[in-house]
Motif scaffolding. Structure first.
Motif, PDB file in Angstrom:
ATOM      1  N   GLU A   1       0.817  -1.221   0.000  1.00  0.00           N
ATOM      2  CA  GLU A   1       0.000   0.000   0.000  1.00  0.00           C
ATOM      3  C   GLU A   1       0.850   1.270   0.000  1.00  0.00           C
ATOM      4  N   ASN A   2       2.068   1.186   0.513  1.00  0.00           N
ATOM      5  CA  ASN A   2       2.957   2.350   0.434  1.00  0.00           C
ATOM      6  C   ASN A   2       3.219   2.725  -1.024  1.00  0.00           C
ATOM      7  N   VAL A   3       3.479   1.709  -1.842  1.00  0.00           N
ATOM      8  CA  VAL A   3       3.789   1.986  -3.244  1.00  0.00           C
ATOM      9  C   VAL A   3       2.515   2.306  -4.023  1.00  0.00           C
ATOM     10  N   ALA A   4       1.409   1.629  -3.665  1.00  0.00           N
ATOM     11  CA  ALA A   4       0.148   1.821  -4.397  1.00  0.00           C
ATOM     12  C   ALA A   4      -0.508   3.166  -4.085  1.00  0.00           C
ATOM     13  N   TYR A   5      -0.105   3.768  -2.982  1.00  0.00           N
ATOM     14  CA  TYR A   5      -0.779   4.983  -2.485  1.00  0.00           C
ATOM     15  C   TYR A   5      -0.905   6.072  -3.557  1.00  0.00           C
ATOM     16  N   GLY A   6       0.224   6.410  -4.174  1.00  0.00           N
ATOM     17  CA  GLY A   6       0.213   7.495  -5.164  1.00  0.00           C
ATOM     18  C   GLY A   6      -0.653   7.170  -6.365  1.00  0.00           C
TER      19      GLY A   6
ATOM     20  N   LYS B   1      -7.694   2.665 -10.477  1.00  0.00           N
ATOM     21  CA  LYS B   1      -8.553   1.740  -9.710  1.00  0.00           C
ATOM     22  C   LYS B   1      -8.358   0.280 -10.126  1.00  0.00           C
ATOM     23  N   ASP B   2      -7.760   0.072 -11.285  1.00  0.00           N
ATOM     24  CA  ASP B   2      -7.587  -1.282 -11.822  1.00  0.00           C
ATOM     25  C   ASP B   2      -6.589  -2.057 -10.958  1.00  0.00           C
ATOM     26  N   ARG B   3      -7.103  -3.067 -10.243  1.00  0.00           N
ATOM     27  CA  ARG B   3      -6.294  -3.832  -9.292  1.00  0.00           C
ATOM     28  C   ARG B   3      -5.082  -4.488  -9.970  1.00  0.00           C
ATOM     29  N   ALA B   4      -5.327  -5.067 -11.152  1.00  0.00           N
ATOM     30  CA  ALA B   4      -4.229  -5.750 -11.857  1.00  0.00           C
ATOM     31  C   ALA B   4      -3.140  -4.752 -12.252  1.00  0.00           C
ATOM     32  N   LEU B   5      -3.567  -3.567 -12.693  1.00  0.00           N
ATOM     33  CA  LEU B   5      -2.594  -2.540 -13.088  1.00  0.00           C
ATOM     34  C   LEU B   5      -1.797  -2.074 -11.870  1.00  0.00           C
ATOM     35  N   ILE B   6      -2.497  -1.912 -10.733  1.00  0.00           N
ATOM     36  CA  ILE B   6      -1.809  -1.485  -9.502  1.00  0.00           C
ATOM     37  C   ILE B   6      -0.773  -2.536  -9.097  1.00  0.00           C
ATOM     38  N   GLU B   7      -1.170  -3.802  -9.155  1.00  0.00           N
ATOM     39  CA  GLU B   7      -0.233  -4.873  -8.780  1.00  0.00           C
ATOM     40  C   GLU B   7       0.984  -4.884  -9.705  1.00  0.00           C
ATOM     41  N   GLN B   8       0.727  -4.697 -10.991  1.00  0.00           N
ATOM     42  CA  GLN B   8       1.823  -4.675 -11.968  1.00  0.00           C
ATOM     43  C   GLN B   8       2.773  -3.502 -11.690  1.00  0.00           C
ATOM     44  N   LYS B   9       2.203  -2.326 -11.418  1.00  0.00           N
ATOM     45  CA  LYS B   9       3.016  -1.128 -11.169  1.00  0.00           C
ATOM     46  C   LYS B   9       3.815  -1.263  -9.869  1.00  0.00           C
TER      47      LYS B   9
END
Length: 257
Positions: free
Chosen positions: A109-114, A121-129
């Motif tokens: 969540e630290n990395v996903a925060y920004g 909102k795309d979970r798969a994209l967030i995980e990839q990033k």
């Protein structure tokens, strides 16, 4: 070291004066920051180097009664123009602070925060990033099995690389680093320095450091400040071996500062 000195600057500062209330912290500073180069700002405590760094993404706006005069240009546009969106500016010009400051959340969540703040909102994209960014910050192999553990359980050096990952996640163009290794041990410091060398392939990096050896190791360009003025700037090798001014030489050789 192949420096493209003809490239147009990614950022530049023109005749910049900066005041904290009535106290003048920077005087007529003009300086260019080229793409894919590391510029080190050096000088004794209180010489204005961190003030300048915070002018580059308008962090000083948060300080009451402070004001800037002059221009700070990002791709030729003045970031102090009234219509500039400061949130968008700070997305383009990221910052890593002296002390690691992870959020009291999981590593993931630290990395996903920004990304979430910027509307992804795309979970798969967030995980990839998140994975991509942690790899870029040379942290993935150390944390991939514990992404959902608290970031506060990481070592100091890992926390700082996590903070770098957090800054990189929103794909900035410029990365500011305010003494990013001063709170770290030598091994963690070496990892941060190696990381800076890798990151400059994709970013313009500006680092404030008190550590002369670190400036010599990581930077392409070094700018020496004293009492709020830019005294000398040049290719790092030249600044450290053949400075033009005695004042620069005295500081680098430890005669003062």
């Amino acid at each position: 070291m192949n420096l493209n000195m003809d490239a147009p600057p990614k950022m530049s500062v023109k005749n910049l004066n900066f005041f904290y209330a009535e106290a003048k912290a920077l005087t007529e500073v003009s300086l260019e920051f080229k793409p894919n180069q590391v510029t080190a700002l050096i000088g004794p405590s209180g010489c204005g180097k961190s003030t300048l760094l915070r002018c580059l993404n308008r962090m000083n706006d948060l300080i009451p009664y402070s004001r800037a005069e002059g221009q700070v240009l990002l791709d030729g546009e003045n970031i102090y123009d009234p219509e500039v969106d400061v949130v968008s500016l700070r997305r383009r010009v990221g910052m890593v602070f002296q002390k690691p400051n992870p959020f009291p959340k999981t590593i993931f969540e630290n990395v996903a925060y920004g990304l979430r703040v910027n509307g992804v909102k795309d979970r798969a994209l967030i995980e990839q990033k998140v994975e991509e960014t942690l790899k870029n910050a040379a942290l993935w192999e150390e944390v991939k099995e514990r992404l959902h553990d608290s970031a506060l359980g990481l070592s100091g050096g890992q926390q700082q690389r996590l903070c770098i990952a957090r800054a990189l996640a929103v794909e900035p163009e410029v990365v500011l680093m305010d003494e990013p290794a001063s709170a770290l041990d030598p091994i963690a410091t070496q990892k941060i320095e190696e990381l800076i060398n890798q990151l400059k392939e994709a970013y313009t990096i500006i680092i404030v450091t008190h550590n002369m050896q670190q400036a010599a190791r990581v930077s392409d360009i070094t700018a020496f400040f004293y009492l709020g003025k830019l005294i000398e700037v040049g290719v790092t090798d030249s600044i450290f071996t053949r400075p033009k001014l005695k004042q620069t030489e005295d500081y680098i050789t430890g005669r003062f500062g």
